[in-house]
Design a protein around this motif. Structure first.
Motif, PDB file in Angstrom:
ATOM      1  N   UNK B 101      20.870  42.529 -31.595  1.00 59.95           N
ATOM      2  CA  UNK B 101      20.035  41.328 -31.469  1.00 59.95           C
ATOM      3  C   UNK B 101      20.892  40.055 -31.493  1.00 59.95           C
ATOM      4  N   UNK B 102      21.856  40.057 -32.395  1.00 57.32           N
ATOM      5  CA  UNK B 102      22.724  38.867 -32.491  1.00 57.32           C
ATOM      6  C   UNK B 102      23.529  38.709 -31.197  1.00 57.32           C
ATOM      7  N   UNK B 103      24.016  39.819 -30.646  1.00 59.45           N
ATOM      8  CA  UNK B 103      24.757  39.748 -29.367  1.00 59.45           C
ATOM      9  C   UNK B 103      23.838  39.184 -28.286  1.00 59.45           C
ATOM     10  N   UNK B 104      22.596  39.672 -28.301  1.00 56.21           N
ATOM     11  CA  UNK B 104      21.599  39.199 -27.317  1.00 56.21           C
ATOM     12  C   UNK B 104      21.412  37.681 -27.429  1.00 56.21           C
ATOM     13  N   UNK B 105      21.301  37.229 -28.668  1.00 55.68           N
ATOM     14  CA  UNK B 105      21.114  35.791 -28.887  1.00 55.68           C
ATOM     15  C   UNK B 105      22.355  35.003 -28.458  1.00 55.68           C
ATOM     16  N   UNK B 106      23.514  35.599 -28.734  1.00 52.18           N
ATOM     17  CA  UNK B 106      24.755  34.879 -28.430  1.00 52.18           C
ATOM     18  C   UNK B 106      24.884  34.597 -26.943  1.00 52.18           C
ATOM     19  N   UNK B 107      24.402  35.528 -26.116  1.00 46.33           N
ATOM     20  CA  UNK B 107      24.578  35.362 -24.678  1.00 46.33           C
ATOM     21  C   UNK B 107      23.308  34.905 -23.963  1.00 46.33           C
ATOM     22  N   UNK B 108      22.221  34.796 -24.730  1.00 52.77           N
ATOM     23  CA  UNK B 108      20.935  34.465 -24.089  1.00 52.77           C
ATOM     24  C   UNK B 108      20.999  33.123 -23.371  1.00 52.77           C
ATOM     25  N   UNK B 109      21.723  32.179 -23.968  1.00 59.42           N
ATOM     26  CA  UNK B 109      21.769  30.839 -23.376  1.00 59.42           C
ATOM     27  C   UNK B 109      22.430  30.810 -22.002  1.00 59.42           C
ATOM     28  N   UNK B 110      23.227  31.843 -21.709  1.00 62.60           N
ATOM     29  CA  UNK B 110      23.837  31.913 -20.382  1.00 62.60           C
ATOM     30  C   UNK B 110      22.775  32.061 -19.299  1.00 62.60           C
ATOM     31  N   UNK B 111      21.708  32.773 -19.679  1.00 62.91           N
ATOM     32  CA  UNK B 111      20.708  33.123 -18.665  1.00 62.91           C
ATOM     33  C   UNK B 111      19.430  32.293 -18.780  1.00 62.91           C
ATOM     34  N   UNK B 112      19.179  31.802 -19.987  1.00 68.24           N
ATOM     35  CA  UNK B 112      17.945  31.038 -20.181  1.00 68.24           C
ATOM     36  C   UNK B 112      18.250  29.557 -19.977  1.00 68.24           C
ATOM     37  N   UNK B 113      18.196  29.124 -18.752  1.00 71.95           N
ATOM     38  CA  UNK B 113      18.467  27.708 -18.521  1.00 71.95           C
ATOM     39  C   UNK B 113      17.201  26.920 -18.829  1.00 71.95           C
ATOM     40  N   UNK B 114      17.386  25.678 -19.196  1.00 77.27           N
ATOM     41  CA  UNK B 114      16.222  24.843 -19.495  1.00 77.27           C
ATOM     42  C   UNK B 114      15.641  24.221 -18.236  1.00 77.27           C
ATOM     43  N   UNK B 115      16.232  24.588 -17.074  1.00 79.04           N
ATOM     44  CA  UNK B 115      15.749  24.025 -15.815  1.00 79.04           C
ATOM     45  C   UNK B 115      14.432  24.701 -15.444  1.00 79.04           C
ATOM     46  N   UNK B 116      13.445  24.452 -16.239  1.00 77.52           N
ATOM     47  CA  UNK B 116      12.168  25.126 -16.068  1.00 77.52           C
ATOM     48  C   UNK B 116      11.096  24.159 -16.535  1.00 77.52           C
ATOM     49  N   UNK B 117       9.969  24.166 -15.843  1.00 79.24           N
ATOM     50  CA  UNK B 117       8.894  23.244 -16.230  1.00 79.24           C
ATOM     51  C   UNK B 117       8.412  23.522 -17.645  1.00 79.24           C
ATOM     52  N   UNK B 118       8.549  24.799 -18.058  1.00 77.70           N
ATOM     53  CA  UNK B 118       8.061  25.158 -19.380  1.00 77.70           C
ATOM     54  C   UNK B 118       9.130  25.974 -20.113  1.00 77.70           C
ATOM     55  N   UNK B 119      10.191  25.312 -20.574  1.00 76.73           N
ATOM     56  CA  UNK B 119      11.291  26.075 -21.200  1.00 76.73           C
ATOM     57  C   UNK B 119      10.864  26.824 -22.458  1.00 76.73           C
ATOM     58  N   UNK B 120       9.861  26.281 -23.164  1.00 77.56           N
ATOM     59  CA  UNK B 120       9.404  26.959 -24.389  1.00 77.56           C
ATOM     60  C   UNK B 120       8.860  28.332 -24.041  1.00 77.56           C
ATOM     61  N   UNK B 121       8.083  28.359 -22.970  1.00 79.41           N
ATOM     62  CA  UNK B 121       7.491  29.635 -22.549  1.00 79.41           C
ATOM     63  C   UNK B 121       8.600  30.627 -22.212  1.00 79.41           C
ATOM     64  N   UNK B 122       9.609  30.141 -21.511  1.00 76.00           N
ATOM     65  CA  UNK B 122      10.708  31.007 -21.103  1.00 76.00           C
ATOM     66  C   UNK B 122      11.436  31.573 -22.323  1.00 76.00           C
ATOM     67  N   UNK B 123      11.809  30.690 -23.235  1.00 78.67           N
ATOM     68  CA  UNK B 123      12.565  31.121 -24.413  1.00 78.67           C
ATOM     69  C   UNK B 123      11.734  32.027 -25.314  1.00 78.67           C
ATOM     70  N   UNK B 124      10.537  31.557 -25.615  1.00 78.49           N
ATOM     71  CA  UNK B 124       9.711  32.298 -26.585  1.00 78.49           C
ATOM     72  C   UNK B 124       9.328  33.664 -26.022  1.00 78.49           C
ATOM     73  N   UNK B 125       8.916  33.693 -24.750  1.00 75.36           N
ATOM     74  CA  UNK B 125       8.485  34.996 -24.214  1.00 75.36           C
ATOM     75  C   UNK B 125       9.676  35.939 -24.098  1.00 75.36           C
ATOM     76  N   UNK B 126      10.838  35.417 -23.727  1.00 75.79           N
ATOM     77  CA  UNK B 126      12.011  36.292 -23.627  1.00 75.79           C
ATOM     78  C   UNK B 126      12.365  36.865 -25.002  1.00 75.79           C
ATOM     79  N   UNK B 127      12.451  35.976 -25.979  1.00 73.43           N
ATOM     80  CA  UNK B 127      12.892  36.428 -27.301  1.00 73.43           C
ATOM     81  C   UNK B 127      11.900  37.391 -27.950  1.00 73.43           C
ATOM     82  N   UNK B 128      10.635  37.015 -27.890  1.00 77.75           N
ATOM     83  CA  UNK B 128       9.640  37.872 -28.551  1.00 77.75           C
ATOM     84  C   UNK B 128       9.519  39.214 -27.843  1.00 77.75           C
ATOM     85  N   UNK B 129       9.646  39.195 -26.518  1.00 82.06           N
ATOM     86  CA  UNK B 129       9.591  40.466 -25.788  1.00 82.06           C
ATOM     87  C   UNK B 129      10.806  41.315 -26.154  1.00 82.06           C
ATOM     88  N   UNK B 130      11.976  40.674 -26.232  1.00 83.95           N
ATOM     89  CA  UNK B 130      13.190  41.418 -26.605  1.00 83.95           C
ATOM     90  C   UNK B 130      13.035  42.010 -28.001  1.00 83.95           C
TER      91      UNK B 130
END
Lengths: 302, 612
Positions: B101-130
């Motif tokens: 999980x920590x490895x996942x978090x460490x590299x998540x920012x590489x793929x989760x760009x904030x260039x999204x109309x709803x970055x919260x949705x992107x981050x939260x759904x990715x993390x909670x699904x993971x």
């Protein structure tokens, strides 16, 4: 069932089947057996004779194909009977990631023991089986003998009335074997009932009151050890300090009474006795060569 | 927010249900049916092995002693077994999951760009699904290999020869692995909350060049307008007071406060990034283009029938009726009624790309038929529009009216009507798309509720894994549990196949293509799922086999957990509060599975020869 009968089997049979229900092997055939309170019963037999199967049926680890086993008057499948049973399996099947203290504490909890009693019992058993120095070590670091000892301790955690021992001396060195046998005799003295199975005849002979000999799943002989082993038409005389003349005189007497002298010689001790004597001496005088007690030489008396 | 099924009040759900029976009666019926089936199968096996009479005796003794032993369950023994399971899990390096999980978090920012109309949705759904999949994976591995491991190493011999009830072995393991999973979940929850908060935290620079004066007609300075710089892939319009304090207006789902410090404006951390909107839903109905009442709008050809549509510039209207409306619902006194509206826009012609479609909101008193004038709004597809219906409204005859006094009926009802104003364009709605906004709940507490739903899934997987491992070997038990999970995730589809044409009764979508065998025939013969099979003997045989299989599938579907319904990730991702009723329902279902698993596991273990 009488109060004095602790274990009773009635036409107890076990057939092992394959996945399709076809008979693979008939491990036990209509075994009728009674184990009475306070006795040590040995189940003897070669490998595959049905000894372990009998113990597993008594414990409820296997279900009988026919017949039934009663323990303390209850069916073997009744879990409540286990309150008064201790079981040492052939190999000590224990959780190797626990240490001795945790192991005994775990099994004590399974008997619903309150904390104070549990702690007291764990401490006393660890000391009793000589593992006080190793109580915090994980069982995976234990030698075979230590594992057997902690196995025995878990079997005694509930101060059971009936103890079932499957090959109790298997894998033990002579000292361990002797300690195990002493422990069985001590349990007997405390009024416990012991059922043990072994193919080491000397062990059985040393501690058992009665033996049941099984072969190919059938009970071949059942009786008291002393009765079964007594040779009725042979007389044994053991004496110390006889001179050569005296020995000759005895030979004459036997001959005069038409007896046949089978043997008259200085007996040898058992290898077990010799070994234990050396170890005792070594412990008493560390670093010195062992001094073994020799039997008295009769000729020296002349 | 998509809510395909209405969340009933807890006791309604438990006792009455929506269309079918309540959850409790259903549970009891299924338990009774399974119990009866187990009795019959158990007796048949015993009778074949031991004869009719002895077989009956064995079944009777097993059942009677079973219920007695279940009642004799000891907390001390169960806790001892639970502790053992925890130690075992620790020994099996369960901590590796946290490392992953920590490895996942460490590299998540590489793929989760904030260039999204709803970055919260992107981050939260990715993390909670993971987190969900990771925790379910751990629960699966721990629960399915534990008991078979004990059988393999024969350590079970020294346990079952103590006065341990088989149910305690099952329950102890479930509790132990649940506690291990709970600890992991707690750590993951804290890490992911910190990660989301820190990743989305940002600030902006005010572009001083962009600031322009705002004056009233008399020329007096009212304040300033301008914009922030581009940071985190977005910028905000700003409004400042004359003292140059103010706000960076809402964009990307958040806003900032701006404080003046000397000549500089400091943009503070974002607000409303994580939200927990509390909606109050009404009842949705429609009128068609002629203004006639309809239960649903029209279809625009989407296979997913969740939403139906109204056509633009006609009398077609989506109408929500809300109950118990009074002035206490106002966000601030005199401000009016806060509502939220999500519109799916279906365009039949492009128009100008990116330009919203115009819609209108109207309120109506269902009793007096008094209607407000149309309140226009701009609809962007799938965007949550939060607005407030003013307290003072103008009616269709240009009279000023009070929202609560004039548009709310005497029994507290208010109608909110939504229309599409552009010809050839369509608005799509489902019931939860329009709601009254109650004060937001705590996002942190909402997060806890979402994690509770993940926890529920974990406990159910653990229960099923432990129970199946009482009978099966480790790998087989894992396969069984994985199948259970996969079927659980697609339970509605599975049920849809099982019930065939009776789909409406079970509240699932129609599944085309027949049963499993018919589907196989269609695949092999490359026939589409709609066209009927050619009539004939072969078709009759196929459909007869399917009939039997469908009955079996229907039975299996009764005990399948609906994993897709357990997930509340979307609530947190879209910023909605998870209703308390939903959490309590999930916890009750979880309890039902644990109890059922313990009973089933007890009999599986009790009837198994441990030393075989």
């Amino acid at each position: 069932m009488s109060e004095d009968v602790i274990v009773q089997t009635r036409a107890l049979s076990k057939v092992y089947r394959d996945f399709w229900g076809r008979q693979k092997v008939r491990a036990l055939k209509a075994l009728d057996l009674e184990v009475r309170r306070g006795e040590v019963l040995g189940l003897l037999g070669p490998n595959g004779s049905g000894k372990t199967t009998t113990i597993k049926l008594i414990l409820g680890l296997l279900f009988p194909t026919a017949g039934e086993a009663l323990v303390f008057g209850k069916r073997a499948t009744d879990v409540s009977k286990n309150e008064r049973i201790g079981y040492l399996p052939e190999e000590s099947y224990l959780y190797r990631f626990l240490n001795a203290e945790e192991t005994l504490d775990f099994y004590a909890r399974l008997f619903d023991m309150p904390p104070a009693t549990r702690q007291e019992r764990v401490d006393s058993l660890i000391k009793q089986v000589g593992l006080d120095q190793a109580r915090k070590r994980q069982l995976q670091e234990y030698s075979k003998g230590m594992t057997r000892r902690i196995g025995l301790a878990q079997a005694l955690i509930n101060n059971p009335d009936l103890i079932l021992l499957d090959e109790p001396t298997s894998g033990l060195d002579p000292i361990g074997t002797r300690e195990m046998k002493d422990m069985i005799l001590r349990l007997k003295d405390e009024g416990k009932t012991v059922v043990m199975c072994s193919h080491l005849l000397a062990d059985v002979q040393d501690v058992c009151d009665r033996i049941a000999i099984l072969h190919q799943g059938e009970l071949k002989e059942l009786g008291r050890v002393d009765t079964l082993l007594t040779v009725a038409d042979v007389t044994q005389i053991r004496a110390r300090g006889l001179s050569a003349d005296c020995q000759n005189e005895i030979r004459d007497v036997i001959s005069r009474h038409q007896g046949e002298l089978l043997d008259m010689a200085n007996p040898t001790t058992t290898l077990e006795e010799l070994f234990l004597s050396i170890v005792r001496d070594s412990e008493a005088r560390p670093g010195r060569r062992a001094k073994v007690e020799q039997p008295a030489d009769p000729s020296a008396a002349d | 927010m998509v809510l395909e099924r209405e969340i009933l009040p807890y006791f309604d759900w438990l006792f009455r249900g929506e269309d079918l029976l309540g959850a409790l009666p259903q549970y009891l019926i299924i338990a009774a049916a399974l119990g009866f089936l187990a009795l019959v199968v158990g007796y048949l096996i015993s009778a074949v092995r031991h004869g009719l009479l002895r077989g009956g005796d064995i079944v009777y003794r097993t059942v009677s002693s079973g219920f007695r032993e279940l009642l004799e369950t000891s907390s001390r023994r169960t806790w001892a077994l639970a502790r053992l399971a925890m130690k075992e899990a620790w020994r099996r390096r369960v901590i590796v999951a946290l490392v992953v999980f920590v490895i996942l978090l460490s590299f998540a920012n590489w793929f989760l760009t904030s260039d999204n109309q709803d970055p919260v949705k992107l981050y939260v759904s990715f993390l909670l699904t993971a987190v969900t999949y990771l925790v379910l994976g751990i629960a699966l591995l721990l629960s399915t290999f534990s008991l078979p491991g004990d059988f393999k190493t024969k350590t079970i011999y020294t346990v079952v020869t103590k006065p341990v009830r088989a149910g305690e072995i099952i329950l102890g393991r479930i509790i132990g692995f649940t506690l291990v999973g709970t600890i992991l979940l707690l750590v993951m929850a804290v890490c992911s909350y910190v990660f989301v908060s820190r990743s989305l935290n940002h600030t902006h620079q005010v572009e001083t060049n962009s600031l322009s004066y705002e004056r009233d007609p008399a020329g007096e300075l009212l304040g300033y307008r301008g914009q922030t710089g581009l940071d985190a892939y977005h910028r905000h319009d700003i409004e400042l007071e004359t003292d140059k304090n103010g706000f960076a207006l809402s964009n990307h789902g958040h806003y900032h406060e701006i404080d003046a410090q000397g000549d500089k404006q400091i943009v503070r951390k974002p607000h409303d990034l994580l939200r927990a909107r509390v909606p109050r839903y009404g009842k949705l109905s429609f009128t068609d283009r002629q203004g006639d009442a309809k239960e649903r709008g029209i279809s625009v050809g989407s296979e997913w029938t969740y939403r139906s549509f109204i056509d633009g510039n006609t009398q077609a209207t989506a109408i929500w009726v809300f109950d118990n409306i009074d002035a206490s619902l106002e966000a601030e006194e005199g401000r009016g009624l806060p509502i939220g509206l999500t519109v799916r826009v279906f365009r039949t012609h492009k128009g100008i790309i990116g330009k919203p479609i115009t819609g209108a909101i109207q309120v109506r008193n269902p009793e007096t038929n008094l209607k407000s004038d149309l309140i226009p709004f701009a609809a962007l597809d799938a965007k949550i529009e939060e607005t407030t219906i003013d307290r003072v409204l103008v009616d269709t005859e240009d009279q000023q009216r009070d929202l609560f006094k004039d548009f709310v009926s005497t029994n507290g009802q208010l109608e909110i009507r939504v229309l599409c104003m552009e010809r050839g364009q369509y608005f799509g709605f489902a019931q939860p798309d329009c709601y009254l906004r109650l004060p937001d709940s705590s996002p942190l507490w909402n997060y806890v509720k979402v994690y509770t739903s993940i926890w529920v899934q974990m406990v159910i997987v653990t229960s099923i894994g432990v129970t199946s491992s009482a009978l099966l070997s480790g790998p087989v038990s894992m396969l069984f549990t994985v199948s259970f999970i996969l079927l659980g995730f697609s339970r509605d589809f599975f049920l849809g196949i099982a019930v065939g044409s009776d789909f409406a009764r079970y509240g699932v979508d129609k599944v085309f293509g027949g049963g499993p065998v018919e589907a196989l025939v269609r695949i092999v013969t490359r026939k589409n799922v709609i066209a009927p099979l050619d009539p004939g003997f072969g078709t009759s045989v196929v459909q007869s086999i399917d009939l039997v299989l469908q009955k079996l599938m229907l039975s299996v579907a009764q005990v399948l957990p609906d994993f897709s319904a357990f997930s509340t990730v979307n609530f947190a991702a879209l910023g909605f509060d998870v209703p308390a009723g939903r959490v309590s329902q999930d916890l009750t279902v979880c309890l039902g599975y644990v109890l059922g698993s313990v009973v089933v596991g007890y009999f599986l273990l009790r009837t198994r020869e441990v030393a075989k």
